[in-house]
Design an enzyme around this catalytic site. Structure first.
Site, PDB file in Angstrom:
ATOM      1  CG  LEU A 101     -45.616 -12.417 -10.686  1.00 39.45           C
ATOM      2  CD1 LEU A 101     -46.421 -13.284 -11.977  1.00 39.45           C
ATOM      3  CD2 LEU A 101     -44.959 -10.974 -11.127  1.00 39.45           C
ATOM      4  CG  ASP A 102     -48.406  -6.655  -7.337  1.00 40.92           C
ATOM      5  OD1 ASP A 102     -47.776  -7.097  -6.295  1.00 40.92           O
ATOM      6  OD2 ASP A 102     -48.309  -5.551  -7.877  1.00 40.92           O
ATOM      7  CB  VAL A 103     -54.108 -10.084  -6.313  1.00 42.58           C
ATOM      8  CG1 VAL A 103     -55.385 -10.315  -6.719  1.00 42.58           C
ATOM      9  CG2 VAL A 103     -53.817 -10.548  -4.910  1.00 42.58           C
TER      10      VAL A 103
END
Ligand code: URA
Length: 230
Positions: A101-103
Protein backbone atom coordinates in the site's frame (compact mmCIF):
# COMPACT_ATOMS: atom_id res chain seq x y z
CA UNK A 1 15.00 -28.13 16.58
CA UNK A 2 17.35 -26.51 19.09
CA UNK A 3 15.64 -25.32 22.25
CA UNK A 4 16.96 -21.75 21.93
CA UNK A 5 15.66 -21.56 18.36
CA UNK A 6 12.29 -22.96 19.42
CA UNK A 7 11.97 -20.30 22.15
CA UNK A 8 13.20 -17.41 20.01
CA UNK A 9 10.92 -18.37 17.10
CA UNK A 10 8.01 -18.53 19.50
CA UNK A 11 8.57 -14.94 20.61
CA UNK A 12 9.86 -15.69 24.12
CA UNK A 13 12.91 -13.48 23.54
CA UNK A 14 15.90 -12.88 21.33
CA UNK A 15 18.32 -15.75 20.80
CA UNK A 16 20.67 -14.35 23.48
CA UNK A 17 17.84 -13.64 25.94
CA UNK A 18 16.49 -17.17 25.66
CA UNK A 19 19.96 -18.62 26.18
CA UNK A 20 20.03 -16.73 29.48
CA UNK A 21 16.54 -17.94 30.42
CA UNK A 22 17.71 -21.50 29.83
CA UNK A 23 20.81 -20.93 31.98
CA UNK A 24 18.61 -19.42 34.69
CA UNK A 25 16.59 -22.70 34.75
CA UNK A 26 13.38 -21.00 33.68
CA UNK A 27 12.73 -23.50 30.88
CA UNK A 28 11.35 -27.03 31.19
CA UNK A 29 10.84 -29.67 28.54
CA UNK A 30 8.36 -32.43 29.39
CA UNK A 31 8.50 -31.46 33.05
CA UNK A 32 12.32 -31.40 33.39
CA UNK A 33 14.49 -28.31 33.65
CA UNK A 34 16.80 -28.21 30.64
CA UNK A 35 20.09 -26.37 30.98
CA UNK A 36 21.51 -26.72 27.51
CA UNK A 37 20.41 -24.32 24.76
CA UNK A 38 21.32 -26.88 22.11
CA UNK A 39 18.88 -29.42 23.60
CA UNK A 40 16.79 -30.86 20.79
CA UNK A 41 13.02 -30.43 21.01
CA UNK A 42 10.38 -31.99 18.84
CA UNK A 43 7.97 -29.11 18.30
CA UNK A 44 5.18 -31.51 17.33
CA UNK A 45 5.07 -33.35 20.65
CA UNK A 46 7.36 -31.99 23.37
CA UNK A 47 5.80 -29.75 26.01
CA UNK A 48 7.97 -26.70 26.60
CA UNK A 49 7.35 -24.43 29.59
CA UNK A 50 8.83 -21.00 30.20
CA UNK A 51 8.28 -19.81 33.78
CA UNK A 52 5.82 -22.72 33.99
CA UNK A 53 3.67 -21.39 31.13
CA UNK A 54 3.40 -23.49 27.99
CA UNK A 55 5.10 -22.12 24.88
CA UNK A 56 3.22 -23.07 21.74
CA UNK A 57 5.39 -23.31 18.67
CA UNK A 58 4.16 -21.60 15.55
CA UNK A 59 6.05 -21.53 12.30
CA UNK A 60 3.89 -19.00 10.50
CA UNK A 61 2.21 -15.82 11.66
CA UNK A 62 -0.59 -13.96 9.85
CA UNK A 63 -1.25 -10.44 11.08
CA UNK A 64 -3.86 -8.06 9.73
CA UNK A 65 -3.00 -4.38 10.17
CA UNK A 66 -5.14 -1.32 9.63
CA UNK A 67 -2.34 0.68 8.06
CA UNK A 68 -2.24 4.39 8.87
CA UNK A 69 -0.69 7.01 6.57
CA UNK A 70 3.04 7.70 6.83
CA UNK A 71 4.32 4.09 6.86
CA UNK A 72 5.86 2.18 3.97
CA UNK A 73 4.95 -1.39 3.06
CA UNK A 74 8.56 -2.49 3.13
CA UNK A 75 11.14 -3.61 5.63
CA UNK A 76 13.47 -0.62 5.19
CA UNK A 77 13.09 2.89 3.78
CA UNK A 78 15.18 6.05 3.95
CA UNK A 79 12.31 8.44 4.56
CA UNK A 80 9.33 6.77 6.21
CA UNK A 81 9.12 4.16 8.95
CA UNK A 82 8.22 0.65 7.82
CA UNK A 83 4.83 -0.85 8.71
CA UNK A 84 6.65 -3.48 10.77
CA UNK A 85 7.41 -0.69 13.30
CA UNK A 86 3.70 -0.89 14.17
CA UNK A 87 3.97 -4.54 15.22
CA UNK A 88 7.25 -4.70 17.19
CA UNK A 89 6.09 -7.76 19.14
CA UNK A 90 6.41 -9.79 15.90
CA UNK A 91 9.96 -8.63 15.08
CA UNK A 92 11.24 -12.13 15.87
CA UNK A 93 9.01 -13.62 13.15
CA UNK A 94 10.32 -11.37 10.34
CA UNK A 95 6.93 -10.64 8.81
CA UNK A 96 6.60 -9.07 5.39
CA UNK A 97 3.63 -7.22 3.93
CA UNK A 98 1.63 -9.15 1.34
CA UNK A 99 1.77 -6.68 -1.55
CA UNK A 100 2.03 -2.96 -1.07
CA UNK A 101 0.00 0.00 0.00
CA UNK A 102 1.38 3.45 -0.77
CA UNK A 103 2.68 5.63 2.08
CA UNK A 104 -0.48 7.76 1.95
CA UNK A 105 -2.88 4.80 1.62
CA UNK A 106 -4.67 3.44 4.68
CA UNK A 107 -6.44 0.17 5.39
CA UNK A 108 -6.18 -3.59 5.26
CA UNK A 109 -2.65 -4.91 5.00
CA UNK A 110 -1.76 -8.52 5.71
CA UNK A 111 1.73 -9.38 7.00
CA UNK A 112 3.15 -12.86 7.18
CA UNK A 113 6.32 -14.91 7.16
CA UNK A 114 4.56 -17.58 5.08
CA UNK A 115 6.30 -16.87 1.77
CA UNK A 116 4.35 -19.47 -0.21
CA UNK A 117 0.98 -18.06 0.77
CA UNK A 118 2.21 -14.52 0.22
CA UNK A 119 3.33 -15.34 -3.33
CA UNK A 120 0.04 -17.00 -4.04
CA UNK A 121 -1.99 -14.06 -2.77
CA UNK A 122 -0.12 -11.48 -4.83
CA UNK A 123 0.01 -13.62 -7.95
CA UNK A 124 -2.28 -12.30 -10.70
CA UNK A 125 -3.33 -15.93 -11.24
CA UNK A 126 -5.34 -15.96 -8.02
CA UNK A 127 -7.26 -12.70 -8.59
CA UNK A 128 -7.60 -11.86 -4.90
CA UNK A 129 -10.24 -9.12 -4.48
CA UNK A 130 -9.10 -5.79 -3.13
CA UNK A 131 -11.74 -3.20 -2.30
CA UNK A 132 -10.74 0.47 -2.16
CA UNK A 133 -12.57 3.57 -1.00
CA UNK A 134 -11.43 6.39 -3.23
CA UNK A 135 -11.79 10.15 -3.01
CA UNK A 136 -10.94 12.15 -6.13
CA UNK A 137 -10.46 15.83 -6.87
CA UNK A 138 -13.40 16.43 -9.21
CA UNK A 139 -16.86 15.15 -10.03
CA UNK A 140 -16.86 11.51 -11.06
CA UNK A 141 -18.16 10.74 -14.53
CA UNK A 142 -20.39 7.67 -14.80
CA UNK A 143 -18.54 6.61 -17.97
CA UNK A 144 -15.70 5.47 -15.72
CA UNK A 145 -17.83 2.55 -14.55
CA UNK A 146 -17.89 0.99 -18.01
CA UNK A 147 -14.27 1.95 -18.77
CA UNK A 148 -12.97 0.25 -15.62
CA UNK A 149 -15.15 -2.77 -16.33
CA UNK A 150 -13.70 -3.09 -19.84
CA UNK A 151 -10.14 -2.60 -18.57
CA UNK A 152 -7.83 0.28 -19.41
CA UNK A 153 -4.28 0.17 -20.66
CA UNK A 154 -1.54 0.23 -18.02
CA UNK A 155 2.02 -0.94 -18.66
CA UNK A 156 1.07 -1.85 -22.23
CA UNK A 157 -1.74 -4.24 -21.34
CA UNK A 158 -5.37 -3.95 -20.32
CA UNK A 159 -6.22 -4.09 -16.63
CA UNK A 160 -8.48 -6.88 -15.44
CA UNK A 161 -12.18 -5.94 -15.31
CA UNK A 162 -12.76 -3.88 -12.17
CA UNK A 163 -16.01 -2.84 -10.49
CA UNK A 164 -16.52 0.83 -9.77
CA UNK A 165 -19.45 2.00 -7.67
CA UNK A 166 -19.88 5.77 -7.57
CA UNK A 167 -21.03 6.76 -4.10
CA UNK A 168 -21.33 10.52 -4.64
CA UNK A 169 -19.63 13.32 -6.60
CA UNK A 170 -16.08 12.61 -5.47
CA UNK A 171 -16.29 9.27 -3.64
CA UNK A 172 -16.33 5.78 -5.08
CA UNK A 173 -15.64 2.18 -4.23
CA UNK A 174 -13.39 0.23 -6.56
CA UNK A 175 -12.84 -3.53 -6.52
CA UNK A 176 -9.69 -4.76 -8.21
CA UNK A 177 -8.67 -8.35 -8.88
CA UNK A 178 -5.00 -7.63 -9.46
CA UNK A 179 -2.39 -5.38 -7.87
CA UNK A 180 -0.22 -3.31 -10.15
CA UNK A 181 2.03 -0.60 -8.74
CA UNK A 182 -0.07 2.51 -7.88
CA UNK A 183 -2.89 0.87 -9.82
CA UNK A 184 -5.83 2.82 -8.43
CA UNK A 185 -4.11 6.19 -8.77
CA UNK A 186 -2.92 5.39 -12.29
CA UNK A 187 -6.36 4.18 -13.40
CA UNK A 188 -8.00 7.42 -12.27
CA UNK A 189 -5.14 9.52 -13.63
CA UNK A 190 -5.81 8.11 -17.13
CA UNK A 191 -9.10 10.02 -16.98
CA UNK A 192 -7.59 13.18 -15.47
CA UNK A 193 -8.47 12.53 -11.82
CA UNK A 194 -6.13 12.85 -8.87
CA UNK A 195 -6.77 10.50 -5.99
CA UNK A 196 -6.96 12.56 -2.80
CA UNK A 197 -7.43 9.70 -0.39
CA UNK A 198 -7.32 5.96 -0.66
CA UNK A 199 -8.39 3.40 1.88
CA UNK A 200 -8.34 -0.37 1.35
CA UNK A 201 -11.55 -1.63 2.92
CA UNK A 202 -10.92 -5.28 2.22
CA UNK A 203 -8.20 -7.65 1.13
CA UNK A 204 -9.88 -10.89 0.00
CA UNK A 205 -12.53 -11.49 2.71
CA UNK A 206 -10.48 -9.67 5.36
CA UNK A 207 -11.76 -6.31 6.52
CA UNK A 208 -10.40 -3.98 9.18
CA UNK A 209 -13.77 -2.77 10.47
CA UNK A 210 -12.87 -4.00 13.95
CA UNK A 211 -9.47 -2.26 14.00
CA UNK A 212 -8.66 1.41 14.48
CA UNK A 213 -5.91 2.90 12.28
CA UNK A 214 -2.58 1.49 13.46
CA UNK A 215 -4.20 -1.49 15.21
CA UNK A 216 -3.63 -5.10 14.26
CA UNK A 217 -4.73 -8.62 15.11
CA UNK A 218 -3.68 -12.14 14.25
CA UNK A 219 -5.93 -14.04 11.88
CA UNK A 220 -8.08 -16.77 13.35
CA UNK A 221 -7.37 -20.37 12.33
CA UNK A 222 -10.54 -20.29 10.24
CA UNK A 223 -9.38 -17.16 8.39
CA UNK A 224 -5.95 -18.71 7.86
CA UNK A 225 -7.52 -21.86 6.36
CA UNK A 226 -9.87 -19.83 4.21
CA UNK A 227 -7.01 -17.76 2.80
CA UNK A 228 -5.07 -20.91 1.99
CA UNK A 229 -8.03 -22.37 0.14
CA UNK A 230 -8.72 -19.30 -2.00
N1 URA B 1 -3.37 1.50 -5.78
C1 URA B 1 -2.70 2.63 -5.52
O1 URA B 1 -2.59 3.52 -6.34
N2 URA B 1 -2.13 2.75 -4.30
C2 URA B 1 -2.25 1.83 -3.32
O2 URA B 1 -1.72 2.03 -2.23
C3 URA B 1 -2.97 0.67 -3.61
C4 URA B 1 -3.52 0.51 -4.86
Amino acid sequence: MRLDKFLANSGVGTRSEVKRFIKDKRVKVNGEVVKSDSFNVDETKDVVLFDDLEVKYKEFYYVLLNKPKGYVSAAIDNVYPPVTDLIPEYAFAKLNPVGRLDVDTTGALLLTNDGDLSHKLISPKYHVDKVYEVEVDKKLDSKLVEAFKQGIELDGEPTFPAELIIINDKHAELTLHQGKFHQVKRMFKKFGYNVLSLNRKAFAFLTVNDLKLGEHRELTIEEEQRLKSL
